[in-house]
Design an enzyme around this catalytic site. Structure first.
Site, PDB file in Angstrom:
ATOM      1  N   HIS A  17     -16.022  74.842   4.907  1.00 48.70           N
ATOM      2  CA  HIS A  17     -16.383  74.321   3.542  1.00 48.70           C
ATOM      3  C   HIS A  17     -15.148  74.498   2.628  1.00 48.70           C
ATOM      4  O   HIS A  17     -15.335  73.663   1.658  1.00 48.70           O
ATOM      5  CB  HIS A  17     -17.713  75.120   3.198  1.00 48.70           C
ATOM      6  CG  HIS A  17     -18.806  75.189   4.231  1.00 48.70           C
ATOM      7  ND1 HIS A  17     -19.433  76.116   4.649  1.00 48.70           N
ATOM      8  CD2 HIS A  17     -19.574  73.943   4.430  1.00 48.70           C
ATOM      9  CE1 HIS A  17     -20.408  75.696   5.432  1.00 48.70           C
ATOM     10  NE2 HIS A  17     -20.473  74.277   5.085  1.00 48.70           N
ATOM     11  N   LYS A  41     -36.950  75.950   7.198  1.00 46.74           N
ATOM     12  CA  LYS A  41     -35.465  76.513   7.813  1.00 46.74           C
ATOM     13  C   LYS A  41     -35.661  78.063   7.807  1.00 46.74           C
ATOM     14  O   LYS A  41     -35.947  78.479   6.835  1.00 46.74           O
ATOM     15  CB  LYS A  41     -34.511  75.726   7.445  1.00 46.74           C
ATOM     16  CG  LYS A  41     -33.711  75.046   8.152  1.00 46.74           C
ATOM     17  CD  LYS A  41     -32.453  74.314   7.484  1.00 46.74           C
ATOM     18  CE  LYS A  41     -31.366  73.994   8.277  1.00 46.74           C
ATOM     19  NZ  LYS A  41     -30.145  73.379   7.704  1.00 46.74           N
ATOM     20  N   ARG A  90     -16.520  66.224  10.674  1.00 43.85           N
ATOM     21  CA  ARG A  90     -15.486  66.935  11.638  1.00 43.85           C
ATOM     22  C   ARG A  90     -15.527  66.055  12.908  1.00 43.85           C
ATOM     23  O   ARG A  90     -14.563  66.064  13.671  1.00 43.85           O
ATOM     24  CB  ARG A  90     -16.278  68.183  12.240  1.00 43.85           C
ATOM     25  CG  ARG A  90     -16.181  69.294  11.091  1.00 43.85           C
ATOM     26  CD  ARG A  90     -17.253  70.495  11.283  1.00 43.85           C
ATOM     27  NE  ARG A  90     -18.725  69.952  11.156  1.00 43.85           N
ATOM     28  CZ  ARG A  90     -19.455  70.557  11.254  1.00 43.85           C
ATOM     29  NH1 ARG A  90     -19.668  72.118  10.910  1.00 43.85           N
ATOM     30  NH2 ARG A  90     -20.816  70.472  10.865  1.00 43.85           N
ATOM     31  N   SER A 127     -21.179  76.664  10.471  1.00 45.94           N
ATOM     32  CA  SER A 127     -21.981  77.860  10.353  1.00 45.94           C
ATOM     33  C   SER A 127     -22.773  78.386  11.629  1.00 45.94           C
ATOM     34  O   SER A 127     -22.681  79.589  11.621  1.00 45.94           O
ATOM     35  CB  SER A 127     -22.932  77.659   9.027  1.00 45.94           C
ATOM     36  OG  SER A 127     -22.186  77.227   7.826  1.00 45.94           O
TER      37      SER A 127
HETATM   38  P1  ADP Z   1     -26.118  71.034   6.024  1.00 42.27           P
HETATM   39  O1  ADP Z   1     -27.399  71.919   6.478  1.00 42.27           O
HETATM   40  O2  ADP Z   1     -26.302  70.229   5.049  1.00 42.27           O
HETATM   41  O3  ADP Z   1     -25.371  70.202   7.438  1.00 42.27           O
HETATM   42  P2  ADP Z   1     -23.833  72.820   5.975  1.00 42.27           P
HETATM   43  O4  ADP Z   1     -23.560  74.034   5.306  1.00 42.27           O
HETATM   44  O5  ADP Z   1     -23.846  73.077   7.551  1.00 42.27           O
HETATM   45  O6  ADP Z   1     -24.997  72.094   5.648  1.00 42.27           O
HETATM   46  O7  ADP Z   1     -22.463  71.718   5.894  1.00 42.27           O
HETATM   47  C1  ADP Z   1     -22.471  71.108   4.500  1.00 42.27           C
HETATM   48  C2  ADP Z   1     -21.275  70.095   4.670  1.00 42.27           C
HETATM   49  O8  ADP Z   1     -19.974  70.858   4.954  1.00 42.27           O
HETATM   50  C3  ADP Z   1     -21.598  69.039   5.641  1.00 42.27           C
HETATM   51  O9  ADP Z   1     -21.106  67.886   5.093  1.00 42.27           O
HETATM   52  C4  ADP Z   1     -20.806  69.455   6.579  1.00 42.27           C
HETATM   53  O10 ADP Z   1     -20.330  68.214   7.432  1.00 42.27           O
HETATM   54  C5  ADP Z   1     -19.665  69.927   6.048  1.00 42.27           C
HETATM   55  N1  ADP Z   1     -18.884  70.759   6.800  1.00 42.27           N
HETATM   56  C6  ADP Z   1     -19.351  71.957   7.571  1.00 42.27           C
HETATM   57  N2  ADP Z   1     -18.370  72.480   8.323  1.00 42.27           N
HETATM   58  C7  ADP Z   1     -17.242  71.928   8.138  1.00 42.27           C
HETATM   59  C8  ADP Z   1     -15.806  71.799   8.622  1.00 42.27           C
HETATM   60  N3  ADP Z   1     -15.623  72.790   9.335  1.00 42.27           N
HETATM   61  N4  ADP Z   1     -15.017  70.866   8.203  1.00 42.27           N
HETATM   62  C9  ADP Z   1     -15.600  69.906   7.352  1.00 42.27           C
HETATM   63  N5  ADP Z   1     -16.517  69.904   6.843  1.00 42.27           N
HETATM   64  C10 ADP Z   1     -17.606  70.882   7.257  1.00 42.27           C
END
Ligand code: ADP
Length: 151
Positions: A17, A41, A90, A127
């Site tokens: 992020h 969730k 990703r 995450s």
């Molecule tokens: P959600 O539950 O909306 O997917 P996340 O917190 O998992 O929330 O992810 C938020 C955003 O960050 C999403 O667009 C996800 O693709 C992006 N993201 C998460 N991890 C990475 C990473 N390692 N590299 C690039 N983007 C990421």
């Protein structure tokens, strides 16, 4: 003013992020990192913890705001007068998922989604994997920013 929202669960915020936000900084005047609250969730970290991890990491970045919201992301964008949604990609699975959401959001509003491709050294971070490693007592240094490690 060019404002973007970076919506997500951030359970917890990871270096993936952080990479997306840092690289988006030159593109926007303001980036709102917005934690979406979904009552159905289950989260590992409380909303307050997740907000604080992000706030602490970006305390010296005046362009970055941290908020929480519930309901439709497009409604929240309209309320905050935001024109862009920022998301990270990703892999092909992210692309398929994000494509449907972005197209739905375009149907609901005029909000454009801007995608940044993950950097090669953070591409594998998610995450959910971080939560798994943490739950089993593994070392999450190298996956999350210092503000999360402190906990
Ligand atoms: P959600 O539950 O909306 O997917 P996340 O917190 O998992 O929330 O992810 C938020 C955003 O960050 C999403 O667009 C996800 O693709 C992006 N993201 C998460 N991890 C990475 C990473 N390692 N590299 C690039 N983007 C990421």
């Amino acid at each position: 003013m060019r404002k973007a929202i970076f919506p997500g669960s951030f359970d917890p915020i990871t270096l993936g992020h952080v990479d997306i936000v840092n690289r988006a900084l030159p593109l926007f005047d303001e980036i709102i990192i917005a934690i979406g609250v979904n009552a159905d969730k289950k989260y590992m970290f409380s909303l307050e913890e997740r907000v604080n991890f992000i706030k602490e990491n970006y305390k010296d970045f005046p362009k970055i705001k941290v908020t929480t919201y519930s309901g439709l992301t497009t409604d929240y964008c309209q309320k905050e007068e935001v024109d862009f949604i920022l998301r990270g990609l990703r892999n092909p699975a992210d692309f398929e998922f994000e494509k449907a959401i972005a197209q739905t959001n375009r149907k609901l509003s005029n909000i454009e989604t801007v995608f940044l491709l993950t950097s090669h050294d953070t591409a594998f971070i998610s995450s959910s994997i971080v939560r798994d490693v943490y739950r089993h007592g593994g070392d999450i240094t190298g996956f999350v920013p210092k503000s999360v490690l402190k906990k």
